[in-house]
Design an enzyme around this catalytic site. Structure first.
Site, PDB file in Angstrom:
ATOM      1  N   HIS A 194       0.849  -1.197   0.000  1.00  0.00           N
ATOM      2  CA  HIS A 194       0.000   0.000   0.000  1.00  0.00           C
ATOM      3  C   HIS A 194       0.885   1.248   0.000  1.00  0.00           C
ATOM      4  CE1 HIS A 194      -3.704  -2.334   1.633  1.00  0.00           C
ATOM      5  NE2 HIS A 194      -3.735  -2.215   0.317  1.00  0.00           N
ATOM      6  N   SER A 316       0.570  -0.452   7.482  1.00  0.00           N
ATOM      7  CA  SER A 316       0.299   0.411   8.620  1.00  0.00           C
ATOM      8  C   SER A 316      -1.106   0.977   8.414  1.00  0.00           C
ATOM      9  CB  SER A 316       1.325   1.553   8.723  1.00  0.00           C
ATOM     10  OG  SER A 316       1.102   2.550   7.744  1.00  0.00           O
ATOM     11  N   GLU A 391       0.327  -4.705  10.995  1.00  0.00           N
ATOM     12  CA  GLU A 391      -0.012  -3.282  10.873  1.00  0.00           C
ATOM     13  C   GLU A 391       0.848  -2.552  11.899  1.00  0.00           C
ATOM     14  OE1 GLU A 391      -2.143  -2.053   8.664  1.00  0.00           O
ATOM     15  OE2 GLU A 391      -3.450  -3.736   8.123  1.00  0.00           O
TER      16      GLU A 391
HETATM   17  O1  0X9 Z   1      -7.142  -3.980   4.191  1.00  0.00           O
HETATM   18  C1  0X9 Z   1      -5.980  -4.338   4.037  1.00  0.00           C
HETATM   19  O2  0X9 Z   1      -5.495  -4.656   2.944  1.00  0.00           O
HETATM   20  C2  0X9 Z   1      -5.068  -4.383   5.265  1.00  0.00           C
HETATM   21  N1  0X9 Z   1      -5.262  -3.202   6.085  1.00  0.00           N
HETATM   22  S1  0X9 Z   1      -4.713  -1.754   5.577  1.00  0.00           S
HETATM   23  O3  0X9 Z   1      -5.222  -0.751   6.499  1.00  0.00           O
HETATM   24  N2  0X9 Z   1      -3.134  -1.698   5.680  1.00  0.00           N
HETATM   25  O4  0X9 Z   1      -5.133  -1.513   4.223  1.00  0.00           O
HETATM   26  C3  0X9 Z   1      -5.408  -5.585   6.097  1.00  0.00           C
HETATM   27  C4  0X9 Z   1      -5.295  -6.895   5.383  1.00  0.00           C
HETATM   28  C5  0X9 Z   1      -5.551  -8.042   6.306  1.00  0.00           C
HETATM   29  N3  0X9 Z   1      -5.565  -9.313   5.637  1.00  0.00           N
HETATM   30  C6  0X9 Z   1      -6.658  -9.812   5.016  1.00  0.00           C
HETATM   31  N4  0X9 Z   1      -7.806  -9.240   5.069  1.00  0.00           N
HETATM   32  N5  0X9 Z   1      -6.509 -10.936   4.361  1.00  0.00           N
HETATM   33 ZN    ZN Z   2      -2.046  -1.631   3.971  1.00  0.00          ZN
END
Ligand code: 0X9
Ligand code: ZN
Length: 425
Positions: A194, A316, A391
């Protein structure tokens, strides 16, 4: 709930200044956040796999380009959202109509810091990684291009792919006697999926730096580290939009740009917490692995099937150690107990060293279900026992705009976690 979580105005003033510093100063910046505010929007408590309607609504508005969802946490029950004046108007109307409630976290972004300069190091790439300022992509590339020549017995740098805009995606392989890796277990680490989560690649670089100094830890393990998986998006956060999340690929069907790479992996692709709209920040892409960046990770990892004992992907913010499955709250991963124990051990290790507090849990339960992410793919397609999304800091005071003074403590958290995990594989 938002009221009880209100952060001090000083903290938000600092966030404001950082936001303005990073977003407002770059020449040709296409998005100007000057008049934006930050809200804590209350999300309805939901059970099971269903997605809270308020969050869906916010994500639709985000796709239209006039607000940015900064975080959404099920445990907190709120989404932190940066809003334009137009979005604030609409949300206020919705609040008046009893459709949602929100608290103001950050009021006036003001017209400040227009003349501030970004780190001048951008033009002076060094072979050393830095953890007191954020590295530009050029700096990272220069570092990586020079690395292997400095440690030819222990390091190989290869290039498993190129980004949509043709930037190199690097992998660093590290182990003692690099020419003889046949029997070794692999621990795989990545960062930068990200774009706006700047401390994530910093953490991956810190793992590289620390391993350079610790030959004992590279005796029996081959470490493979892809520190910057989304170079185009990262570069864009420096040049145009500090809060950009996705990659920068163009879709034939839309003028909107970018795929959320963490929705583009080929396990449960297109499930909950993803979108088919190219304008959405959770756009899953045209197909699983449609993106060169997610393919780079897949192509690097697939030949290692059976050898990779642990996968850690840095994101994060929020201070969580998350494990699969992230695509559903209804299906439990068979190794949940193993991963929960290891994640708790990592959190304890962090607590005992840097004092930071990380919460542990299943991704879908702690956040919201999000399908097609790299951690689930690694656990499924690669059959990896230990697969985690970490995170990193902080807990929302600065969020993605983590001040440079916090880079070092944060990357130490990351290192303590992976070091502990390496003892368990
Ligand atoms: O949403 C995401 O991709 C991740 N959080 S973020 O705030 N960094 O964007 C979390 C991903 C967790 N893993 C899965 N959902 N498989
Ligand atoms: Zn992320």
């Amino acid at each position: 709930m938002g009221r009880s979580r209100r952060v001090s105005s000083v903290a938000y003033l600092k966030l404001l200044m950082s936001l303005m510093l990073f977003v407002g100063i770059s020449e040709g910046s296409s998005l100007d956040y000057e008049r934006w505010k930050v809200l804590a929007v209350n999300l309805e408590k939901v059970s099971g796999d269903s997605y809270p309607p308020t969050l869906s609504k916010l994500q639709d508005m985000e796709a239209e380009g006039y607000l940015v969802v900064l975080s959404a946490s099920k445990t907190k029950g709120i989404a932190e959202v940066a809003v334009s004046s137009k979005a604030l108007e609409d949300l206020t109307k919705m609040q008046d109509d009893g459709l949602l409630t929100f608290d103001l976290l950050l009021n006036s972004l003001g017209k400040i810091l227009d003349s501030e300069e970004r780190d001048a190091g951008e033009n002076l790439p060094r072979v050393l990684a830095t953890f007191t300022s954020y590295m530009t992509f050029n700096h990272m590339s220069f570092y990586l291009e020079c690395l292997q020549a400095q440690y030819p017995q222990r390091i190989r740098v290869d290039r498993p792919g190129r980004s949509f805009e043709n930037r190199t995606i690097y992998r660093v392989r590290m182990t003692n006697n690099i020419t003889n890796t046949v029997q070794k277990k692999v621990v795989f680490v990545d960062g930068g999926i990200h774009a706006r989560e700047w401390v994530s690649p910093a953490a991956a670089f810190y793992v590289i730096e620390t391993l350079i100094a610790n030959t004992a830890l590279t005796e029996n393990i081959e470490w493979q580290i892809m520190p910057m998986l989304n170079p185009d998006g990262y570069d864009y956060t420096w040049s145009n939009d500090r809060l950009w999340l996705k990659n920068r690929s163009k879709s034939p069907s839309s003028t909107c740009v970018g795929v959320d790479l963490n929705r583009n992996f080929g396990f449960q692709w297109g499930g909950l917490g993803t979108s088919s709209s190219p304008c959405s920040s959770i756009y899953k892409g045209a197909s699983a692995f449609s993106e060169p960046e997610s393919r780079a990770l897949r192509n690097a990892m697939l030949p290692l099937k059976g050898k990779v004992k642990a996968y850690i992907t840095f994101h994060s913010y929020g201070q969580y150690i998350l494990y699969p499955w992230g695509y559903s709250t209804q299906v439990q991963h068979p190794l949940t107990a193993t991963m929960d124990t290891a994640a708790k051990a990592m959190a304890a290790q962090i607590k005992n060293t840097t004092l930071a507090v990380y919460s542990v849990g299943n991704s879908a339960a702690v956040y919201y279900p999000a399908a097609g992410a790299s951690d689930d793919w690694a656990a499924n397609a690669m059959n990896i026992t230990h697969s985690y999304t970490i995170e990193l800091r902080d807990k929302g005071t600065y969020g993605f705009i983590l001040p440079e003074s916090k880079i070092l403590p944060t990357v130490r958290d990351a290192w303590e976690a992976v070091k502990l995990l390496a003892t368990l594989v």
